[in-house]
Design an enzyme around this catalytic site. Structure first.
Site, PDB file in Angstrom:
ATOM      1  N   LYS A 492      70.241  26.791 100.622  1.00 19.11           N
ATOM      2  CA  LYS A 492      70.150  25.804  99.540  1.00 19.11           C
ATOM      3  C   LYS A 492      68.706  25.361  99.359  1.00 19.11           C
ATOM      4  CE  LYS A 492      71.257  22.208 102.877  1.00 19.11           C
ATOM      5  NZ  LYS A 492      72.291  21.329 103.406  1.00 19.11           N
ATOM      6  N   TYR A 719      39.397   8.432  94.025  1.00 24.35           N
ATOM      7  CA  TYR A 719      39.888   7.316  93.204  1.00 24.35           C
ATOM      8  C   TYR A 719      39.834   5.989  93.952  1.00 24.35           C
ATOM      9  CZ  TYR A 719      41.805  10.431  89.612  1.00 24.35           C
ATOM     10  OH  TYR A 719      41.956  11.338  88.610  1.00 24.35           O
TER      11      TYR A 719
HETATM   12  C1  LIG Z   1      72.333  21.353 104.806  1.00 24.41           C
HETATM   13  C2  LIG Z   1      73.616  21.464 105.455  1.00 24.41           C
HETATM   14  C3  LIG Z   1      73.741  22.093 106.703  1.00 24.41           C
HETATM   15  C4  LIG Z   1      72.577  22.567 107.523  1.00 24.41           C
HETATM   16  O1  LIG Z   1      71.988  21.516 108.247  1.00 24.41           O
HETATM   17  P1  LIG Z   1      70.758  21.740 109.225  1.00 24.41           P
HETATM   18  O2  LIG Z   1      70.557  20.471 109.913  1.00 24.41           O
HETATM   19  O3  LIG Z   1      69.610  22.098 108.333  1.00 24.41           O
HETATM   20  O4  LIG Z   1      71.121  22.859 110.098  1.00 24.41           O
HETATM   21  C5  LIG Z   1      75.017  22.297 107.214  1.00 24.41           C
HETATM   22  N1  LIG Z   1      76.103  21.854 106.533  1.00 24.41           N
HETATM   23  C6  LIG Z   1      76.019  21.216 105.350  1.00 24.41           C
HETATM   24  C7  LIG Z   1      77.257  20.755 104.686  1.00 24.41           C
HETATM   25  C8  LIG Z   1      74.783  20.988 104.773  1.00 24.41           C
HETATM   26  O5  LIG Z   1      74.699  20.348 103.612  1.00 24.41           O
END
Ligand SMILES: *Cc1c(COP(=O)(O)O)cnc(C)c1O
Length: 824
Positions: A492, A719
């Site tokens: 993702k 700045y």
């Molecule tokens: C992002 C996510 C993960 C992965 O989590 P990590 O801590 O990056 O391993 C697992 N399950 C769900 C539902 C997530 O949204």
């Protein structure tokens, strides 16, 4: 045949086994261990090696790819499942491989240089290759093949045409060197250095030194630096020795001066040798490179080369380019740039990487003459032709007179040019578009010119992604899983900022079970790039159900509303048994069915044929946090209870999963049937800060200096005049700002970057596209590279400075920062 061929009977005899199921004759020239990486199939012998995974599990697959010759230690029922294949059965397949290599080695009587040491083995080997290649046809270890399997494979590369061999040996435990020595049998030994025992897994420095020196037991000549044997009390191997050191009058090559050149691009090294002062201009300035160059210098002196010849050759050393790079090319193409070296083994590795690319239908190889073939050129190009068929190459563009002469050996669509400039002049006629293109050329063909012509110019701020590190991290987590537990990798948010199909291709190649994305769009992009793995969509949108179904994307179902809408859509389309993933809320209180919602869910699911529950899952809120362990335990307990209830009502079993990265390492009891690996894949977990993590850094962010300014104490920078020079000094303006994801909180010294090896602070406020560093006292010039983060200035340290978590830093790097992918 190019490589000396052994009949299958000869091999059975060499490895000394009577247990040999022979079906037919076979001529073996190629060895293989990985069913995903197969070359010249009809001449390949497949070794089933028991490592992290058992190679016997992949025999069937190799068989389906056409392999008919195997070495196994476990017969299983291969005689039935793989009929008409030869099986050599031995007690230990790695031993058999080593025995075969020992035999092959004994067929050759050429000088062999063996190289070992804690660091620099591969660089010294590659540089000696560059330095000695003008006179000799050299065989050398591919990449850093220096293990118990890598060494036999390297030695297997020896052929009649070779005049010199360069092999490296690497060990991680006591007792390993003896076997490697027996295979390499080096007449000339080179020790690069010896580091701390604990870095290599030895109990003491003495034990480690003794083990490493075993490589040189029978060597005529041993080249080393006494500084690495200062604590060692045993005897020094080698009938003759040649030593190198800094400021040590008893060394054969005594380095007495070592200064950086005025333009800061070289190091001028002077040494006393045989009563004379000699010198070398080393085209690198960092200490490790200079030491490696001196080690090569000593080796060449010991071999009798004149100081003048050595100086001119060392001056032309180039960085060891073992990495292939994946870049965005012209006309929507992907360019894999591997234009540093060319031989059959590196070509095979690069073709495997080309084959992994699914984002385009078409794959093109641009290949130059392969150096060193000599009399065997015909056989060599026939071997290459077979390789191209097996690696799904659609088109060959051959460059050079020799490959052109052998044009008729190639069966794929092909076109030939006499030279690189001839090709570039006719670039329009070959039309490169919508395809993956591998560039593989020998150095003298200067394929970097082709690379330049075919790739998009990159903005100078790049996020470099190390795909080997990612693979290593994946393997680390796989090694923590109980047998049979599946793995979903989270891709993702553009794979946590690191890329889309580039990452998914690698994961698909490494056979993860599932990919998970947040939104349907991300999944569609993967499908359009040819990714065929099952994909779970965590946050599906009702409006996108049609396209999701069209692209075989599997939704997370977190409420009755979503379930009903999805089922209605499926019914309209007449779909049955569509896989869905039911999300339970065991405490996160984000998405999912609460415990009290489960009865209604079950009523709804019972008798529904439009869907099939593929998995049930939940998410832990605090798996990394020891203070919350009680809550985590409750979440796991509730999950267990609810899933068994649902499964018994459904009447079929489903995949159950709750563990994210930290839970994989901290909560083995939460693995259930599958885990969901996220941030750990990208090299970050809570254990890393303690310095005990086996994870490797995947992403490095780099930019460069646009301008350097010399300022007086009291002058201000940026700045609102927030940066104030505390003393006379200088600043560097670099090409990264908050629009690239470099947060404004990192201004005024909170952020650190690395310039030529020195850690320096930001000064003044961060601007939109730039920021300023205080580089007072640091040697630097405009155009120099600046490292924003890597394994030294870590993403974790930046996150801490900003009061956030590494996830936010990684995903916050803007899309205008180009990604470049490396694979070794
Ligand atoms: C992002 C996510 C993960 C992965 O989590 P990590 O801590 O990056 O391993 C697992 N399950 C769900 C539902 C997530 O949204």
């Amino acid at each position: 045949m190019y490589h000396k061929s052994y009949s299958i009977d000869e091999i059975a005899e060499i490895v000394n086994t009577k247990n040999f199921i022979k079906i037919s004759d076979a001529a073996i020239t190629t060895l293989a261990f990985d069913s995903r990486r197969l070359g010249d199939i009809i001449h390949t012998l497949f070794f089933a090696v028991k490592g992290r995974r058992d190679g016997h599990d992949f025999v069937r697959e190799a068989y389906s790819s056409g392999i008919r010759n195997f070495v196994v230690s476990d017969e299983r029922n291969f005689a039935e499942t793989c009929p008409d294949a030869n099986f050599i059965v031995v007690p230990d397949t790695v031993r058999a491989l080593q025995t075969l290599a020992v035999y092959h080695r004994s067929q050759f009587n050429i000088p062999v240089i063996g190289i070992t040491g804690s660091n620099g083995k591969t660089i010294v080997k590659e540089w000696l290759y560059q330095l000695l290649a003008p006179e000799k046809n050299i065989v050398r270890s591919p990449k850093s093949y220096n293990s118990q399997i890598g060494v036999p494979v390297s030695v297997w590369g020896m052929g009649e045409e070779h005049e010199l061999a360069l092999f490296e040996a690497g060990i991680s435990r006591k007792g390993e060197m003896e076997a490697l020595e027996g295979i390499i049998k080096p007449a000339i030994g080179v020790l690069t250095n010896i580091g701390q025992a604990h870095e290599d897994g030895f109990s003491s420095d003495q034990e480690k030194t003794v083990e490493k020196l075993k490589l040189f037991n029978d060597s005529e000549l041993f080249i080393y630096s006494p500084k690495y044997l200062a604590e060692y009390s045993g005897s020094i191997p080698g009938k003759k020795t040649f030593t190198w050191d800094w400021n040590n009058e008893s060394a054969d090559l005594n380095i007495i001066e070592d200064v950086i050149s005025a333009d800061k691009s070289h190091r001028l090294v002077k040494g006393a040798f045989s009563g004379e002062i000699i010198q070398c201009l080393v085209p690198f300035t960092d200490a490790a490179s200079v030491e490696n160059a001196v080690c090569c210098w000593a080796t060449m002196l010991a071999l009798g080369y004149s100081p003048a010849v050595i100086d001119s050759r060392i001056g032309k050393l180039h960085p060891v380019g073992m990495r292939l790079e994946l870049k965005t090319g012209i006309h929507n193409s992907s360019i894999i740039d591997d234009s540093y070296s060319l031989d059959i083994s590196s070509l095979t590795i690069a073709l495997d990487f080309l084959k992994q690319q699914n984002q385009h239908q078409r794959r093109t190889l641009i290949l130059s003459d392969i150096p060193g073939a000599g009399m065997n050129a015909g056989a060599l190009y026939s071997q290459v032709a077979r390789l191209l068929e097996n690696k799904d190459v659609n088109r060959l563009i051959g460059i050079g007179t020799e490959i052109s002469r052998h044009a008729d050996r190639f069966t794929v669509d092909s076109v030939f040019f006499e030279s690189t400039s001839d090709f570039l002049d006719n670039l329009d006629s070959v039309s490169i578009a919508d395809e993956s293109v591998l560039l593989k050329g020998a150095r003298r063909f200067e394929f970097e010119k082709i690379s330049k012509a075919l790739t998009e110019k990159v903005h100078e701020t790049v996020l470099a992604i190390n795909l080997n590190a990612l693979e290593n991290n994946l393997n680390h987590y796989k090694s923590l899983l109980k047998p049979g537990v599946k793995i979903t990798t989270m891709v993702k948010a553009f794979s946590y900022g690191s890329g889309s199909f580039e990452i998914a291709n690698l994961l698909q190649f490494n056979r993860v079970d599932y990919l998970a994305v947040a939104f349907a769009d991300e999944g569609i992009a993967l499908r359009q790039a040819g990714i065929t793995l099952p994909v779970m969509v965590m946050n599906p949108d009702v409006a996108g159900f049609d396209t999701m179904i069209e692209h075989d994307l599997e939704p997370e179902i977190y409420s009755l509303r979503v379930l009903n809408e999805f089922v209605a859509k499926l019914k309209r389309k007449g779909r049955e048994e569509y896989p869905i993933h039911v999300k339970l809320d065991t405490g996160m209180h984000r998405l999912g069915f609460l415990e009290e919602d489960v009865p209604a869910l079950l009523d709804e699911l019972t008798g529904l044929t439009a869907i099939r529950v593929r998995s049930i899952f939940s998410h832990l809120t605090s798996s990394e946090d020891p203070a919350a362990d009680e809550f985590t335990r409750q979440q796991i307990g509730l999950f267990k209870e609810l899933t068994s209830l649902i499964e018994s009502r459904l009447g079929y079993s489903v995949i159950k999963h709750i563990a994210n990265t930290s839970a994989i390492s901290r909560w083995p009891e939460a693995q259930f049937d599958m885990v969901r690996l996220g941030i750990g894949l990208y090299g970050i977990d809570s254990a890393r800060e303690a310095g005990v993590s086996p994870l490797e850094t995947v992403a490095s962010l780099k930019t460069s200096i646009s301008q350097i300014k010399h300022l007086k104490a009291g002058e201000t920078v940026g700045y609102n005049r927030r940066g104030v020079m505390q003393r006379d000094g200088k600043t560097a303006t670099v090409k990264i700002g908050y629009a690239d994801g470099y947060d404004r909180k990192l201004g005024n010294g909170a952020g650190k970057m690395i310039v030529n090896g020195k850690v320096v602070p930001t000064i003044g406020n961060i601007c939109m596209d730039m920021c300023m560093l205080d580089i007072t006292g640091v040697d630097a010039k405009e155009g120099d590279e600046v490292i924003v983060f890597n394994d030294q200035v870590t993403v974790e340290s930046i996150a801490k400075e900003m009061g956030t978590i590494p996830y936010e830093i990684l995903t916050g790097i803007s899309q205008r920062v180009k990604r470049i992918y490396y694979y070794e």
